[in-house]
Design a protein around this motif. Sequence first.
Motif, PDB file in Angstrom:
ATOM      1  N   LEU A   1       0.849  -1.182   0.000  1.00 32.89           N
ATOM      2  CA  LEU A   1       0.000   0.000   0.000  1.00 32.89           C
ATOM      3  C   LEU A   1       0.887   1.235   0.000  1.00 32.89           C
ATOM      4  O   LEU A   1       1.606   1.516   0.960  1.00 32.89           O
ATOM      5  CB  LEU A   1      -0.922   0.025   1.220  1.00 32.89           C
ATOM      6  N   ASP A   2       0.853   1.953  -1.103  1.00 34.91           N
ATOM      7  CA  ASP A   2       1.588   3.206  -1.280  1.00 34.91           C
ATOM      8  C   ASP A   2       0.587   4.322  -0.952  1.00 34.91           C
ATOM      9  O   ASP A   2      -0.424   4.474  -1.635  1.00 34.91           O
ATOM     10  CB  ASP A   2       2.060   3.284  -2.736  1.00 34.91           C
TER      11      ASP A   2
ATOM     12  N   ILE B   1       3.423   0.629   3.156  1.00 37.02           N
ATOM     13  CA  ILE B   1       3.245  -0.427   4.143  1.00 37.02           C
ATOM     14  C   ILE B   1       2.693  -1.670   3.435  1.00 37.02           C
ATOM     15  O   ILE B   1       2.422  -1.640   2.231  1.00 37.02           O
ATOM     16  CB  ILE B   1       2.297   0.010   5.278  1.00 37.02           C
ATOM     17  N   HIS B   2       2.537  -2.768   4.191  1.00 35.90           N
ATOM     18  CA  HIS B   2       2.014  -4.007   3.613  1.00 35.90           C
ATOM     19  C   HIS B   2       0.898  -4.569   4.493  1.00 35.90           C
ATOM     20  O   HIS B   2       0.926  -4.418   5.726  1.00 35.90           O
ATOM     21  CB  HIS B   2       3.128  -5.058   3.478  1.00 35.90           C
TER      22      HIS B   2
ATOM     23  N   GLY C   1      -4.623  -9.867   5.475  1.00 38.50           N
ATOM     24  CA  GLY C   1      -5.002  -8.760   4.614  1.00 38.50           C
ATOM     25  C   GLY C   1      -5.218  -7.445   5.352  1.00 38.50           C
ATOM     26  O   GLY C   1      -5.634  -6.456   4.739  1.00 38.50           O
ATOM     27  N   LEU C   2      -4.940  -7.409   6.653  1.00 45.45           N
ATOM     28  CA  LEU C   2      -5.217  -6.223   7.461  1.00 45.45           C
ATOM     29  C   LEU C   2      -4.088  -5.202   7.360  1.00 45.45           C
ATOM     30  O   LEU C   2      -2.919  -5.555   7.225  1.00 45.45           O
ATOM     31  CB  LEU C   2      -5.424  -6.610   8.928  1.00 45.45           C
ATOM     32  N   PHE C   3      -4.445  -3.937   7.446  1.00 47.23           N
ATOM     33  CA  PHE C   3      -3.455  -2.859   7.472  1.00 47.23           C
ATOM     34  C   PHE C   3      -3.924  -1.790   8.445  1.00 47.23           C
ATOM     35  O   PHE C   3      -5.112  -1.697   8.787  1.00 47.23           O
ATOM     36  CB  PHE C   3      -3.240  -2.260   6.076  1.00 47.23           C
ATOM     37  N   ARG C   4      -2.989  -0.934   8.850  1.00 42.76           N
ATOM     38  CA  ARG C   4      -3.306   0.108   9.823  1.00 42.76           C
ATOM     39  C   ARG C   4      -2.205   1.158   9.762  1.00 42.76           C
ATOM     40  O   ARG C   4      -1.026   0.824   9.694  1.00 42.76           O
ATOM     41  CB  ARG C   4      -3.389  -0.513  11.226  1.00 42.76           C
ATOM     42  N   PHE C   5      -2.574   2.422   9.766  1.00 40.22           N
ATOM     43  CA  PHE C   5      -1.572   3.481   9.835  1.00 40.22           C
ATOM     44  C   PHE C   5      -2.141   4.687  10.576  1.00 40.22           C
ATOM     45  O   PHE C   5      -3.367   4.858  10.689  1.00 40.22           O
ATOM     46  CB  PHE C   5      -1.067   3.873   8.442  1.00 40.22           C
TER      47      PHE C   5
ATOM     48  N   ILE D   1      -2.350   0.365  -4.580  1.00 37.89           N
ATOM     49  CA  ILE D   1      -2.232  -0.966  -3.974  1.00 37.89           C
ATOM     50  C   ILE D   1      -1.826  -1.959  -5.054  1.00 37.89           C
ATOM     51  O   ILE D   1      -2.420  -2.004  -6.131  1.00 37.89           O
ATOM     52  CB  ILE D   1      -3.566  -1.409  -3.331  1.00 37.89           C
ATOM     53  N   SER D   2      -0.819  -2.770  -4.735  1.00 35.34           N
ATOM     54  CA  SER D   2      -0.334  -3.738  -5.718  1.00 35.34           C
ATOM     55  C   SER D   2       0.010  -5.062  -5.055  1.00 35.34           C
ATOM     56  O   SER D   2       0.412  -5.106  -3.890  1.00 35.34           O
ATOM     57  CB  SER D   2       0.896  -3.185  -6.452  1.00 35.34           C
TER      58      SER D   2
END
Length: 226
Positions: free
Chosen positions: A98-99, A130-131, A136-140, A164-165
């Motif tokens: 995730l850019d 981040i990844h 599949g979860l992300f957090r910032f 997202i890639s």
Amino acid sequence: MSITKNSMQKISRRELIKFSLLGSVVSALGSRSFAKALALIPTPDETEGPFYPVKDQQDKDADLTQIKGHTAAAQGQHIVVSGQVQDVAGHPVAQAALDIWQADAHGRYHHPRDPNPARPDKNFQGWAIIHSDENGLFRFKTVMPGAYPASGSWIRPPHIHFKISKPGYRVLTTQMYFPAEKLNHSDLLLNAKSERERTAMTAQLVAKQGNLPVYEYNIVLDLLRR
């Protein structure tokens, strides 16, 4: 035309088999997961915009409010954004890149060609890569981005850019919007989308951690077509 007892029995038997199979699928997936999988659409594409970062930086971690080596934190309302990257079948997408980039609390990007006269916040990281985790979860953590003039009388509402890639999936470039923002109603980009697409691109305020609002934003990737 008469319907015989045998034909009624055959119809009933077919219907029972059909509903039995459907019930087995729902039971296997869980009724909520099954309904969710049927409802998923790929997150809509949106323009990358002119302010993607052009100067590399060392700190691109998940906390955009604090730059390594700086004692002061970024100005503005700090927030948390969390969610899950999934595919159209509802399966989590692990290790998706995730850019993420956005304007600071004053609506200014860390970009040399940003015409916004606001002074940039030197303590705002502005960019993260981040990844997603194994689920599949992300957090910032970041700041609520400020609105800024685009052209003429058009004022862009607060939003966050995502790219997202993941191998096997189509690269998605999109923008996340915030709920209950008046400027959403007049945004030329957002209002070019359908109601369903606008809903998919708008985060939801789900909780508060102390004084930090927590927004949920889920992302759906489409498979790469060959």
